[in-house]
Design a protein around this motif. Structure first.
Motif, PDB file in Angstrom:
ATOM      1  N   PHE A 142      15.848  -4.709   4.964  1.00  0.00           N
ATOM      2  CA  PHE A 142      15.147  -5.665   5.811  1.00  0.00           C
ATOM      3  C   PHE A 142      15.045  -7.033   5.150  1.00  0.00           C
ATOM      4  O   PHE A 142      15.161  -8.062   5.817  1.00  0.00           O
ATOM      5  CB  PHE A 142      13.770  -5.121   6.196  1.00  0.00           C
ATOM      6  CG  PHE A 142      13.856  -3.918   7.065  1.00  0.00           C
ATOM      7  CD1 PHE A 142      14.168  -4.041   8.415  1.00  0.00           C
ATOM      8  CD2 PHE A 142      13.671  -2.651   6.547  1.00  0.00           C
ATOM      9  CE1 PHE A 142      14.273  -2.934   9.229  1.00  0.00           C
ATOM     10  CE2 PHE A 142      13.773  -1.537   7.342  1.00  0.00           C
ATOM     11  CZ  PHE A 142      14.075  -1.674   8.694  1.00  0.00           C
ATOM     12  N   ILE A 143      14.830  -7.054   3.849  1.00  0.00           N
ATOM     13  CA  ILE A 143      14.770  -8.330   3.130  1.00  0.00           C
ATOM     14  C   ILE A 143      16.093  -9.065   3.276  1.00  0.00           C
ATOM     15  O   ILE A 143      16.131 -10.257   3.578  1.00  0.00           O
ATOM     16  CB  ILE A 143      14.411  -8.117   1.641  1.00  0.00           C
ATOM     17  CG1 ILE A 143      12.975  -7.613   1.527  1.00  0.00           C
ATOM     18  CG2 ILE A 143      14.609  -9.399   0.840  1.00  0.00           C
ATOM     19  CD1 ILE A 143      12.603  -7.117   0.143  1.00  0.00           C
ATOM     20  N   ALA A 181       1.960  -4.618   5.619  1.00  0.00           N
ATOM     21  CA  ALA A 181       2.953  -3.763   4.962  1.00  0.00           C
ATOM     22  C   ALA A 181       2.272  -2.776   4.024  1.00  0.00           C
ATOM     23  O   ALA A 181       2.708  -1.624   3.910  1.00  0.00           O
ATOM     24  CB  ALA A 181       3.965  -4.612   4.201  1.00  0.00           C
ATOM     25  N   ASN A 202      13.349  -1.102   2.085  1.00  0.00           N
ATOM     26  CA  ASN A 202      12.873  -2.466   2.346  1.00  0.00           C
ATOM     27  C   ASN A 202      13.909  -3.511   1.974  1.00  0.00           C
ATOM     28  O   ASN A 202      13.939  -4.595   2.555  1.00  0.00           O
ATOM     29  CB  ASN A 202      11.543  -2.722   1.640  1.00  0.00           C
ATOM     30  CG  ASN A 202      11.661  -2.775   0.132  1.00  0.00           C
ATOM     31  OD1 ASN A 202      12.720  -2.523  -0.452  1.00  0.00           O
ATOM     32  ND2 ASN A 202      10.578  -3.092  -0.513  1.00  0.00           N
ATOM     33  N   VAL A 203      14.780  -3.183   1.041  1.00  0.00           N
ATOM     34  CA  VAL A 203      15.842  -4.109   0.638  1.00  0.00           C
ATOM     35  C   VAL A 203      16.734  -4.465   1.829  1.00  0.00           C
ATOM     36  O   VAL A 203      17.186  -5.600   1.960  1.00  0.00           O
ATOM     37  CB  VAL A 203      16.676  -3.495  -0.511  1.00  0.00           C
ATOM     38  CG1 VAL A 203      17.853  -4.361  -0.865  1.00  0.00           C
ATOM     39  CG2 VAL A 203      15.798  -3.249  -1.711  1.00  0.00           C
ATOM     40  N   TRP A 215       2.761   1.176   4.033  1.00  0.00           N
ATOM     41  CA  TRP A 215       3.234   1.799   2.789  1.00  0.00           C
ATOM     42  C   TRP A 215       2.271   2.904   2.362  1.00  0.00           C
ATOM     43  O   TRP A 215       2.691   4.024   2.056  1.00  0.00           O
ATOM     44  CB  TRP A 215       3.348   0.712   1.719  1.00  0.00           C
ATOM     45  CG  TRP A 215       3.923   1.137   0.415  1.00  0.00           C
ATOM     46  CD1 TRP A 215       5.248   1.245   0.088  1.00  0.00           C
ATOM     47  CD2 TRP A 215       3.198   1.490  -0.768  1.00  0.00           C
ATOM     48  NE1 TRP A 215       5.384   1.640  -1.218  1.00  0.00           N
ATOM     49  CE2 TRP A 215       4.140   1.790  -1.763  1.00  0.00           C
ATOM     50  CE3 TRP A 215       1.853   1.564  -1.084  1.00  0.00           C
ATOM     51  CZ2 TRP A 215       3.784   2.176  -3.048  1.00  0.00           C
ATOM     52  CZ3 TRP A 215       1.486   1.955  -2.358  1.00  0.00           C
ATOM     53  CH2 TRP A 215       2.455   2.255  -3.328  1.00  0.00           C
ATOM     54  N   GLY A 234       3.059  -9.264   4.373  1.00  0.00           N
ATOM     55  CA  GLY A 234       3.598  -8.590   3.194  1.00  0.00           C
ATOM     56  C   GLY A 234       2.565  -7.871   2.360  1.00  0.00           C
ATOM     57  O   GLY A 234       2.837  -6.813   1.795  1.00  0.00           O
ATOM     58  N   ALA A 248      10.774   4.065   1.475  1.00  0.00           N
ATOM     59  CA  ALA A 248      10.221   2.758   1.125  1.00  0.00           C
ATOM     60  C   ALA A 248      11.264   1.886   0.427  1.00  0.00           C
ATOM     61  O   ALA A 248      11.221   0.657   0.514  1.00  0.00           O
ATOM     62  CB  ALA A 248       8.985   2.923   0.238  1.00  0.00           C
ATOM     63  N   GLN A 249      12.208   2.502  -0.239  1.00  0.00           N
ATOM     64  CA  GLN A 249      13.270   1.780  -0.942  1.00  0.00           C
ATOM     65  C   GLN A 249      14.150   0.987   0.028  1.00  0.00           C
ATOM     66  O   GLN A 249      14.818   0.045  -0.355  1.00  0.00           O
ATOM     67  CB  GLN A 249      14.128   2.777  -1.723  1.00  0.00           C
ATOM     68  CG  GLN A 249      15.014   2.171  -2.755  1.00  0.00           C
ATOM     69  CD  GLN A 249      14.242   1.796  -3.992  1.00  0.00           C
ATOM     70  OE1 GLN A 249      13.598   2.623  -4.597  1.00  0.00           O
ATOM     71  NE2 GLN A 249      14.309   0.545  -4.386  1.00  0.00           N
ATOM     72  N   SER A 293      12.405   4.811  -6.398  1.00  0.00           N
ATOM     73  CA  SER A 293      12.283   6.149  -5.809  1.00  0.00           C
ATOM     74  C   SER A 293      12.653   7.286  -6.765  1.00  0.00           C
ATOM     75  O   SER A 293      11.956   8.313  -6.771  1.00  0.00           O
ATOM     76  CB  SER A 293      13.054   6.252  -4.497  1.00  0.00           C
ATOM     77  OG  SER A 293      14.406   5.963  -4.649  1.00  0.00           O
TER      78      SER A 293
END
Length: 191
Positions: free
Chosen positions: A157-158, A131, A154-155, A135, A127, A151-152, A2
């Motif tokens: 959720f992972i 996604a 996503n970590v 995105w 994915g 968008a950053q 980002s």
């Protein structure tokens, strides 16, 4: 990625980023960086790790450039048309890499149906396609800098899904750091 997208959007697209965007992005990036800090005594540098860092950085820069390049066109085309172009370009690039790669036989063997497809097809659909639509929609409908910051996340959720579905460990400290990233995302999203 980002901060890179924000800087490129500022210079290339003349997007303005507010102080709360910078604070939110900083909170997210720092919390993610703290999550990746290695435990004491763990090896922190080797050739494989350096290669991974260089490839990761190249990916980050190419993603940021791709976003900046496609943003003006996104305002003029439909979301699905943009996705089709993105996916066709990806398929073309992968086909070239598969044809010039060293292990073509193993690469093309992966295209034959197997038990792995039970996991790979749903993962690829979620994915890579679904996604990807979300995105791309984020960058189409919002300022590039703000969309990149969100968008950053996503970590988060992972990490959560890795804990829930793969039973990977998630320490209280790492959970707290991920919670801080969520606060950063909320700062960007709400303000």
């Amino acid at each position: 990625y980002s901060p890179t997208v924000i800087l490129m959007a500022y210079f290339a697209l003349d997007e303005k980023i507010g102080l709360l965007d910078i604070i939110g992005a900083g909170i997210i990036v720092l919390s993610i960086a703290f999550c990746t800090v290695k435990a004491e005594g763990e090896q922190t540098f080797n050739r494989k790790r350096l290669t991974g860092l260089v490839l990761g950085f190249a990916s980050l820069i190419s993603t940021a450039l791709g976003v900046i390049i496609m943003k003006p066109a996104l305002a003029r085309v439909s979301l699905m048309w943009a996705m089709e172009i993105r996916l066709l370009a990806a398929i073309a690039g992968l086909a070239v890499l598969a044809l010039i790669g060293k292990n073509r036989k193993a690469t093309f063997a992966a295209l034959r149906p197997s038990m792995n497809w039970k996991y790979m097809l749903p993962g690829a659909a979620l994915g890579g396609y679904i996604a990807g639509i979300f995105w791309t929609a984020g960058f189409k409908l919002a300022a590039v800098g703000g969309a990149a910051i969100l968008a950053q996340v996503n970590v988060l959720f992972i990490a959560a899904f890795a804990r829930i579905f793969l039973k990977e460990p998630l320490s209280a400290g790492k959970a707290m750091k991920l919670g801080i990233a969520l606060v950063g995302a909320l700062v960007v999203a709400i303000f």
